[in-house]
Design an enzyme around this catalytic site. Structure first.
Site, mmCIF file in Angstrom:
data_model
loop_
_atom_site.group_PDB
_atom_site.id
_atom_site.type_symbol
_atom_site.label_atom_id
_atom_site.label_comp_id
_atom_site.label_asym_id
_atom_site.label_seq_id
_atom_site.Cartn_x
_atom_site.Cartn_y
_atom_site.Cartn_z
ATOM 1 N N THR A 66 0.820 -1.606 -0.245
ATOM 2 C CA THR A 66 0.357 -0.145 0.042
ATOM 3 C C THR A 66 0.818 1.115 0.202
ATOM 4 O OG1 THR A 66 -2.129 1.178 1.461
ATOM 5 C CG2 THR A 66 -0.032 -0.026 2.146
ATOM 6 N N HIS A 95 2.362 -11.705 14.107
ATOM 7 C CA HIS A 95 3.538 -11.913 14.905
ATOM 8 C C HIS A 95 3.546 -13.628 15.488
ATOM 9 C CE1 HIS A 95 7.019 -12.019 17.264
ATOM 10 N NE2 HIS A 95 7.401 -11.024 17.590
#
Length: 421
Positions: A340, A392
Site C-alpha cells: 500500500t 506475530h
C-alpha cells in the site's frame, strides 16, 4: 409483445447475496438491447445487468438498496417487435398532449392579460392626476397607490413622495436580504446527511476489525534512500516509455524488491489456516488502490515472472478499472502479500493494517528531502519511511526485520534486483 424476466446474475461462490445499487431506467422507459438497466453491488465488485432485448421497462420488483440473491427476478422487460412504432406513437401522443396543454395555457394567458388591462384602466381612472413619470415608477416598483399619501396641502402625490417610498423599500429589502444570507450561512455549517454504507465499505470495515481482533499485529519501520531509483528514472524514464509505451514509476521497483524479500523469507508469503501454515511457492502481490467506492486490493499474479513494464502496465490497468468501477471478481481473488502506498496522498508514516488472511503488508510513504549523515557528512537526500505490519503468530522479529532490510537494500542498490543478490 412478451414480458421478459430481469434476473440477478450468478454470484461468485464466496458471495451469498448482493444489493441493488442503482436503476438506470424507470418503468415506461424505452431500452435497447444490451443497454445497462441496473447495477448490482456485491462485497467486492459492481455487476452490470444489461437488457436482453429491445423493449420497455415494464416494472421494477426490487428498488435501490434491496438485498437480492442469484437468479432472483428483480423486474420485467416488455419486449417490442418494432421499437420505431412505439417511438412514433409516443411522439404522436406527446404532440397531442402538448397541443392540448398549449391551447389551455394560451386561453389562460389571454384571460390574465384581459384582467390586467381592466385593472389598469380602473387604476387610471382613480389616478388620472398622476404624471407619466410617477406612473412609471409605481409600475416599475410595484407600489400600492392606495397606501401613498401626498405631503402637500391637497395630499397630491408628487415625484419626491414616490422616491422616498422607493428608498425606504430598498433599505428594508437590503436588511432582510443581509439577515437571510447570514442565517443561511450559519445554517449551512450545521447540515447533516445520513447515507447508507455501501456493501464494499461494510466489508472493508468487517475485514479491518477482523484483522485487529484475530491477529497479533506488530509494525516495524525503516527508512530508504530513494536517490538511486530517482536517478534511474531520470536517466532511463523517457527511453523506457518510448520502448514500452508506459511510464516508469516507483511501484515496479517496490514490487520487484518485495518479491526478492519474500523469496528469502517465505513466512511473509504464508497464511495461517486454523492450526496449519500454508506456504506458497508462487508470488501473487495485492496492490492497494483507492477508488470512489473505497479501498480495494486487486492482485498481480506471478509477479516474479513479470517484467517491470508488465508490472507498470498491469497496475495502470487495474487502477483505471477501479476508478471506473469495472473491476471483476477475478481481479480481486487471491493475493499473498499486500503493498500500500500512502505516499501518493502525502502520508509521511503509518501503520498499515493486515489484509486477511495475509500475514504481512508493506506500507510505502511520501519521499521527502531530509538531512542525513553519509560517510561522516551531512547531505540532503530523498528519504522514504517503510512500514511492515505482520502477524506475530507466524512471523518473528528476525524474519520481519530481515524482510524489511532486504527491501531497503534492493531499493537503495537496484543492481541487486538484476544480480539476484
Amino acid at each position: 409483445m412478451s414480458n421478459l424476466e430481469i434476473l440477478v446474475p450468478d454470484l461468485p461462490e464466496s458471495v451469498s447475496d448482493a444489493s441493488i445499487a442503482v436503476w438506470h431506467k424507470k418503468p415506461g422507459d424505452i431500452v435497447s438491447f444490451d443497454e445497462v438497466l441496473v447495477e448490482i453491488e456485491t462485497d467486492k465488485v459492481i455487476i452490470e445487468v444489461p437488457a436482453v432485448a429491445d423493449g420497455i421497462l415494464a416494472n421494477i420488483l426490487e428498488d435501490k438498496g434491496a438485498v437480492v440473491k442469484a437468479r432472483q427476478v428483480i423486474g420485467y422487460l416488455k419486449e417490442t417487435i418494432n421499437k420505431e412504432t412505439v417511438i412514433i406513437n409516443n411522439d404522436t401522443d406527446n404532440r397531442n398532449d402538448t397541443d392540448n396543454r398549449n391551447d389551455t395555457d394560451n386561453r389562460n394567458d389571454q384571460n390574465k392579460k384581459i384582467d390586467i388591462l381592466v385593472e389598469k384602466k380602473e387604476k387610471d381612472k382613480e389616478n388620472n392626476a398622476l404624471t407619466p413619470s410617477i406612473r412609471r415608477l409605481i409600475m416599475e416598483y410595484d407600489l400600492d397607490i392606495s397606501q401613498i399619501k401626498g405631503k402637500d396641502i391637497n395630499q397630491r402625490i408628487n415625484i419626491e413622495d414616490i422616491k422616498n417610498i422607493i428608498e425606504n423599500q430598498q433599505k428594508n429589502t437590503n436588511v432582510n436580504i443581509h439577515s437571510t444570507v447570514k442565517d443561511s450561512i450559519s445554517n449551512a455549517n450545521r447540515v447533516e446527511e445520513r447515507i447508507p454504507m455501501t456493501r464494499l465499505r461494510k466489508r472493508i470495515a468487517e475485514r479491518l476489525i477482523e484483522a485487529k481482533n484475530n491477529t497479533a499485529m506488530l509494525t516495524t519501520f525503516n527508512e530508504v534512500n530513494m536517490q538511486p531509483i530517482i536517478k534511474i528514472r531520470n536517466q532511463y524514464g523517457d527511453l523506457f516509455e518510448k520502448e514500452h509505451g508506459i511510464r516508469l514509476g516507483f511501484m515496479s521497483f517496490y514490487v520487484k524488491a518485495v518479491v526478492e524479500a519474500l523469496k528469502k523469507y517465505p513466512e511473509l508469503n504464508a497464511f495461517i489456516d486454523n492450526d496449519d501454515i500454508i506456504y506458497h511457492n508462487y508470488f501473487d502481490v495485492s496492490i492497494a488502490i483507492s477508488t470512489p467506492r473505497g479501498l480495494v486490493t486487486p492482485v498481480l499474479n506471478n509477479v516474479d515472472s513479470m517484467s517491470m513494464a508488465d508490472i507498470e502496465r498491469k497496475i495502470k490497468e487495474l487502477a483505471t478499472k477501479g476508478r471506473d468501477g469495472k473491476l471483476k471478481i477475478e481481479d480481486l481473488i487471491g493475493g499473498n502479500f499486500t503493498i500500500t502506498n500512502g505516499g501518493v496522498f502525502g502520508s509521511l508514516m503509518s501503520t498499515p493494517i493486515l489484509n486477511p488472511p495475509q500475514s504481512a503488508i508493506l506500507g510505502m510513504h511520501v519521499i521527502k528531502d531530509r538531512p542525513m549523515a553519509l560517510q561522516g557528512e551531512i547531505v540532503i537526500l530523498p528519504m522514504m519511511y517503510l512500514a511492515l505490519s505482520y502477524d506475530h503468530r507466524l512471523i518473528d522479529g528476525r524474519e520481519s526485520i530481515g524482510c524489511l532490510v532486504k527491501v531497503k537494500e534492493a531499493l537503495e542498490d537496484p543492481i541487486r534486483l538484476l544480480l539476484d543478490i
